[in-house]
Design a protein around this motif. Structure first.
Motif, mmCIF file in Angstrom:
data_model
loop_
_atom_site.group_PDB
_atom_site.id
_atom_site.type_symbol
_atom_site.label_atom_id
_atom_site.label_comp_id
_atom_site.label_asym_id
_atom_site.label_seq_id
_atom_site.Cartn_x
_atom_site.Cartn_y
_atom_site.Cartn_z
ATOM 1 N N ALA A 1 0.834 -1.347 -0.133
ATOM 2 C CA ALA A 1 -0.166 -0.096 0.003
ATOM 3 C C ALA A 1 0.880 1.264 0.040
ATOM 4 O O ALA A 1 0.574 2.337 -0.514
ATOM 5 N N THR A 2 1.999 1.178 0.445
ATOM 6 C CA THR A 2 2.825 2.457 0.688
ATOM 7 C C THR A 2 4.390 2.029 0.584
ATOM 8 O O THR A 2 4.721 0.903 0.489
ATOM 9 N N PRO A 3 5.190 3.147 0.290
ATOM 10 C CA PRO A 3 6.600 2.899 -0.087
ATOM 11 C C PRO A 3 7.226 2.381 1.637
ATOM 12 O O PRO A 3 8.139 1.454 1.350
ATOM 13 N N GLN A 4 6.718 2.717 2.513
ATOM 14 C CA GLN A 4 7.237 2.211 3.708
ATOM 15 C C GLN A 4 6.916 0.781 3.854
ATOM 16 O O GLN A 4 7.738 -0.060 4.454
ATOM 17 N N GLU A 5 5.588 0.127 3.555
ATOM 18 C CA GLU A 5 5.422 -1.137 3.707
ATOM 19 C C GLU A 5 6.386 -1.813 2.566
ATOM 20 O O GLU A 5 6.691 -3.014 2.898
ATOM 21 N N GLY A 6 6.558 -1.219 1.574
ATOM 22 C CA GLY A 6 7.632 -1.806 0.529
ATOM 23 C C GLY A 6 9.122 -1.903 1.118
ATOM 24 O O GLY A 6 9.829 -2.893 0.981
ATOM 25 N N ARG A 7 9.479 -1.099 1.690
ATOM 26 C CA ARG A 7 10.773 -0.990 2.440
ATOM 27 C C ARG A 7 10.624 -2.257 3.456
ATOM 28 O O ARG A 7 11.633 -3.062 3.361
ATOM 29 N N GLU A 8 9.607 -2.317 4.049
ATOM 30 C CA GLU A 8 9.488 -3.346 5.175
ATOM 31 C C GLU A 8 9.711 -4.705 4.417
ATOM 32 O O GLU A 8 10.228 -5.569 4.935
ATOM 33 N N LEU A 9 9.032 -4.717 3.481
ATOM 34 C CA LEU A 9 8.943 -6.192 2.568
ATOM 35 C C LEU A 9 10.483 -6.423 1.979
ATOM 36 O O LEU A 9 11.034 -7.356 1.991
ATOM 37 N N GLU B 1 16.383 -5.261 -3.470
ATOM 38 C CA GLU B 1 14.849 -5.879 -3.037
ATOM 39 C C GLU B 1 13.862 -4.580 -3.321
ATOM 40 O O GLU B 1 12.899 -4.715 -3.866
ATOM 41 N N PHE B 2 14.216 -3.401 -2.781
ATOM 42 C CA PHE B 2 13.272 -2.394 -2.553
ATOM 43 C C PHE B 2 13.001 -1.775 -4.093
ATOM 44 O O PHE B 2 11.859 -1.342 -4.466
ATOM 45 N N GLN B 3 14.031 -1.651 -5.031
ATOM 46 C CA GLN B 3 14.032 -1.199 -6.409
ATOM 47 C C GLN B 3 12.927 -2.265 -7.001
ATOM 48 O O GLN B 3 12.076 -1.803 -7.984
ATOM 49 N N THR B 4 12.818 -3.424 -6.741
ATOM 50 C CA THR B 4 12.106 -4.534 -7.502
ATOM 51 C C THR B 4 10.636 -4.230 -6.967
ATOM 52 O O THR B 4 9.751 -4.171 -7.745
ATOM 53 N N ILE B 5 10.492 -4.029 -5.635
ATOM 54 C CA ILE B 5 9.186 -3.874 -5.147
ATOM 55 C C ILE B 5 8.535 -2.602 -5.686
ATOM 56 O O ILE B 5 7.276 -2.470 -6.128
ATOM 57 N N ALA B 6 9.284 -1.388 -5.922
ATOM 58 C CA ALA B 6 8.932 -0.221 -6.132
ATOM 59 C C ALA B 6 8.378 -0.212 -7.712
ATOM 60 O O ALA B 6 7.380 0.225 -8.017
ATOM 61 N N ASN C 1 4.335 0.205 -9.371
ATOM 62 C CA ASN C 1 4.494 1.410 -10.512
ATOM 63 C C ASN C 1 4.797 2.764 -9.674
ATOM 64 O O ASN C 1 4.118 3.732 -9.742
ATOM 65 N N TYR C 2 5.858 2.321 -8.718
ATOM 66 C CA TYR C 2 6.336 3.640 -7.817
ATOM 67 C C TYR C 2 5.525 4.332 -7.102
ATOM 68 O O TYR C 2 5.186 5.476 -6.898
ATOM 69 N N TRP C 3 4.427 3.541 -6.713
ATOM 70 C CA TRP C 3 3.061 4.107 -5.903
ATOM 71 C C TRP C 3 2.603 5.406 -6.548
ATOM 72 O O TRP C 3 2.105 6.390 -5.803
ATOM 73 N N ARG C 4 2.484 5.393 -7.544
ATOM 74 C CA ARG C 4 1.594 6.334 -8.464
ATOM 75 C C ARG C 4 0.251 6.096 -8.571
ATOM 76 O O ARG C 4 -0.417 4.919 -8.597
#
Length: 77
Positions: A14-22, A65-70, A74-77
């Motif tokens: 849902a968010t970049p923060q969740e993406g970072r945690e993942l 890993e974060f780059q892949t998730i972002a 779609n970079y949370w757009r």
């Protein structure tokens, strides 16, 4: 309870923060898959905790890993 065989149900967050945690979770799971003995991982922890190059390397793994998730998000757009 989380199924240990399916710890990545999705790269969508849902968010970049969740993406970072993942990303951190994925990096940790990768290390555990490479070095399967938890006692050896625990023993080695003090080595990399005091080695700037190893810490930077760990941060690079998380960043990849974060780059892949972002990208998957779609970079949370």
């Amino acid at each position: 309870m989380e199924n240990p065989e399916n710890y990545i149900p999705s790269l969508i967050t849902a968010t970049p923060q969740e993406g970072r945690e993942l990303a951190i979770k994925l990096a940790r799971k990768s290390i555990a898959a490479i070095q399967t003995d938890p006692e050896i991982r625990k023993k080695l922890r003090s080595d990399y905790a005091n080695d700037t190059n190893q810490l930077i390397g760990s941060a690079q793994v998380v960043a990849i890993e974060f780059q892949t998730i972002a990208a998957a998000n779609n970079y949370w757009r």
